[in-house]
Design a protein around this motif. Structure first.
Motif, PDB file in Angstrom:
ATOM      1  N   UNK A  43       0.845  -1.192   0.000  1.00 52.28           N
ATOM      2  CA  UNK A  43       0.000   0.000   0.000  1.00 52.28           C
ATOM      3  C   UNK A  43       0.877   1.239   0.000  1.00 52.28           C
ATOM      4  N   UNK A  44       0.285   2.344  -0.407  1.00 54.75           N
ATOM      5  CA  UNK A  44       1.016   3.605  -0.406  1.00 54.75           C
ATOM      6  C   UNK A  44       1.130   4.156   1.014  1.00 54.75           C
ATOM      7  N   UNK A  45       2.174   4.928   1.220  1.00 54.39           N
ATOM      8  CA  UNK A  45       2.328   5.594   2.510  1.00 54.39           C
ATOM      9  C   UNK A  45       1.193   6.596   2.679  1.00 54.39           C
ATOM     10  N   UNK A  46       0.602   6.608   3.873  1.00 55.08           N
ATOM     11  CA  UNK A  46      -0.511   7.523   4.127  1.00 55.08           C
ATOM     12  C   UNK A  46      -0.251   8.348   5.381  1.00 55.08           C
ATOM     13  N   UNK A  47      -0.804   9.543   5.358  1.00 51.72           N
ATOM     14  CA  UNK A  47      -0.745  10.415   6.518  1.00 51.72           C
ATOM     15  C   UNK A  47      -1.612   9.838   7.626  1.00 51.72           C
ATOM     16  N   UNK A  48      -1.069   9.793   8.842  1.00 53.86           N
ATOM     17  CA  UNK A  48      -1.851   9.367   9.996  1.00 53.86           C
ATOM     18  C   UNK A  48      -2.288  10.580  10.813  1.00 53.86           C
ATOM     19  N   UNK A  49      -1.319  11.425  11.175  1.00 57.25           N
ATOM     20  CA  UNK A  49      -1.635  12.585  12.008  1.00 57.25           C
ATOM     21  C   UNK A  49      -0.523  13.608  11.897  1.00 57.25           C
TER      22      UNK A  49
END
Length: 121
Positions: A43-49
């Motif tokens: 999966x692609x890197x995603x923003x968490x916070x």
């Protein structure tokens, strides 16, 4: 240059908690935005916070109400408190910092090395 050092990942059962830390070191810098991202396999890197220097926070919808980002400006350290963890939270978590040096306005982005978080069902 700025170095980011992460800690706090590990293996936890669903419903459990973990706290990630990220400490920035270097000289003559300030951090505008501190953040956490994650990347699950394939999966692609995603923003968490993220949290700004003024304390404004932003979360991805999937973690709202479960994760809390906080920062200690004096220590150039920020944290991600993760509660009620789910198997779908399993990923490598990366800290990120948007940094300026001295009086310059150009912003640089730095990344931590990543820490594995595994949530078992």
């Amino acid at each position: 240059q700025v170095q980011l050092a992460e800690s706090g990942g590990g293996l936890v059962q669903a419903g459990g908690s973990l706290r990630l830390s990220c400490a920035a070191s270097g000289s003559a810098f300030s951090i505008n935005v501190m953040g956490w991202y994650r990347q699950a396999p394939e999966k692609q890197r995603e923003l968490v916070a993220t949290v700004t220097s003024g304390g404004s926070t932003k979360y991805v919808d999937s973690v709202k109400g479960r994760f809390t980002i906080s920062r200690d400006n004096a220590k150039n350290t920020w944290y991600l408190q993760m509660n009620s963890l789910k198997p779908e939270d399993t990923a490598v978590y990366y800290c990120n910092a948007d940094v300026v040096f001295g009086t310059r306005s150009f912003q640089y982005s730095y990344w931590g090395q990543g820490t594995q978080v595994t949530v078992s069902s």
